[in-house]
Scaffold this active site. Structure first.
Site, PDB file in Angstrom:
ATOM      1  N   TYR A  37      -8.485 -17.941   4.040  1.00 21.50           N
ATOM      2  CA  TYR A  37      -7.867 -16.890   3.226  1.00 21.50           C
ATOM      3  C   TYR A  37      -8.179 -17.103   1.746  1.00 21.50           C
ATOM      4  O   TYR A  37      -8.552 -16.157   1.035  1.00 21.50           O
ATOM      5  CB  TYR A  37      -6.356 -16.892   3.455  1.00 21.50           C
ATOM      6  CG  TYR A  37      -5.606 -15.847   2.662  1.00 21.50           C
ATOM      7  CD1 TYR A  37      -5.657 -14.506   3.016  1.00 21.50           C
ATOM      8  CD2 TYR A  37      -4.833 -16.201   1.554  1.00 21.50           C
ATOM      9  CE1 TYR A  37      -4.965 -13.544   2.295  1.00 21.50           C
ATOM     10  CE2 TYR A  37      -4.142 -15.255   0.827  1.00 21.50           C
ATOM     11  CZ  TYR A  37      -4.214 -13.920   1.195  1.00 21.50           C
ATOM     12  OH  TYR A  37      -3.541 -12.971   0.469  1.00 21.50           O
TER      13      TYR A  37
ATOM     14  N   GLY B  54       0.809  -1.218   0.000  1.00 16.76           N
ATOM     15  CA  GLY B  54       0.000   0.000   0.000  1.00 16.76           C
ATOM     16  C   GLY B  54       0.835   1.257   0.000  1.00 16.76           C
ATOM     17  O   GLY B  54       0.553   2.208  -0.746  1.00 16.76           O
TER      18      GLY B  54
END
Length: 338
Positions: free
Chosen positions: A218, A40
């Site tokens: 996940y 990010g």
């Protein structure tokens, strides 16, 4: 086909940002999951380098957001940066974050759903949803839908396809479809078409004492990211909004902080090359910026190029079913038909 067929495994995101600078300049862009030394942060630093009009950083921890914002201010002082507190595991936080974004801007050109978690022990969101499904899919589902008015406003003045929603998935999606009959992984029976790939290998097969398998959870959440994109592509093209999803590669970030040494070693076996955060941001930036994707038929990218996800992620019936389940779990209907 992408613009740069020469881009690949080791292409830095900084190169991608420079190549598509005209798609960044003056735009309003929001990136979730921003923290130091992460995909990010690499993504927003590369975007900031090319003069966006407004760059919104969203994440759970204010101190981490401010650290990345300070890095941007030091390197690119002319870039306007705002921060928004966003915990995707809390629907209340998601709703407040959407309000906070709307107070900053009346349009959003690009939304990058970058945030995610990976855990090996059972946890739940405040709403009682398995944490990885709740944080990696339900949170972004709600956040994206709440921001759609801003995206549609931007699309009114952008070329078709330049307004984009990009959601990070993972190659791990291949290990499990959506377990509609047991999305909380509570041990309920599931039909064969909903069950995970068997046999799982090594550390991937190990469960917690209560039977919870974090890898399967996940994988389900990452399949959800792709099916979400399938639905968005089907219904948003008419508004000039494009949607893409991707596997960023294997990167050493805080996402793996819950893993033990055995599980980390297993990942090294299946992914011998680990990207830097800058390299990890490259495929995200291609998905968000490359104009050639407007004419391409695809939704999933790997190493900066279009690729085929697992068959269980391309089923429009499953995408519709996931959309309805997601609406039920957030307690709100979202129509994209008009």
């Amino acid at each position: 086909m992408t613009t740069h067929q020469d881009y690949g495994l080791k292409t830095p995101g900084s190169e991608v940002a420079r190549a598509f600078a005209e798609r960044i300049r003056g735009k309003t862009i929001l990136v979730t999951g921003v923290s130091p030394k992460s995909i990010g942060s690499a993504t927003v630093l590369n975007l900031a380098s090319q003069g966006p009009g407004l760059l919104i950083l969203a994440s759970r921890t204010e101190a981490r957001l401010r650290e990345v914002a300070a890095q941007i201010a030091e390197k690119y002082p002319d870039t306007r940066v705002e921060i928004v507190i966003l915990d995707l595991g809390s629907q209340q936080s998601v709703r407040q974050a959407a309000v906070d974004v709307a107070a900053l801007t009346d349009k959003l050109d690009i939304l990058i759903n970058n945030a995610g978690v990976m855990v090996t022990s059972r946890k739940a969101t405040p709403e009682g949803i398995e944490q990885q499904f709740g944080t990696n899919h339900i949170g972004p589902f709600l956040f994206t839908n709440l921001l759609l008015p801003l995206l549609r406003k931007a699309a009114e003045s952008n070329p078709p396809g330049a307004t984009r929603i990009v959601s990070l998935s993972s190659a791990g999606h291949r290990l499990s479809p959506i377990r509609f009959s047991d999305y909380n992984l509570e041990g309920k029976p599931v039909p064969p078409e909903e069950d995970h790939v068997k046999p799982l290998q090594g550390a991937f097969a190990k469960c917690a004492p209560d039977g919870y398998n974090g890898i399967v959870a996940y994988a389900q959440s990452k399949t959800a990211n792709i099916l979400f994109t399938v639905y968005l592509q089907k219904h948003l093209t008419k508004f000039g909004i494009a949607a893409y999803t991707l596997h960023p590669g294997t990167i050493q970030t805080d996402l793996s902080r819950d893993q033990n040494d055995e599980l980390t070693a297993q990942f090294y076996k299946v992914a011998p090359y680990w990207k830097t955060p800058d390299e990890g941001s490259a495929t995200t930036l291609v998905a968000a910026l490359d104009p050639a994707l407007d004419d391409a038929k695809g939704l999933y990218l790997v190493d900066c190029q279009l690729a085929e996800p697992a068959p269980h992620t391309r089923d429009s019936i499953s995408a519709d079913r996931l959309w309805k389940l997601s609406e039920d779990l957030v307690g709100e209907k979202f129509s994209l038909r008009g």
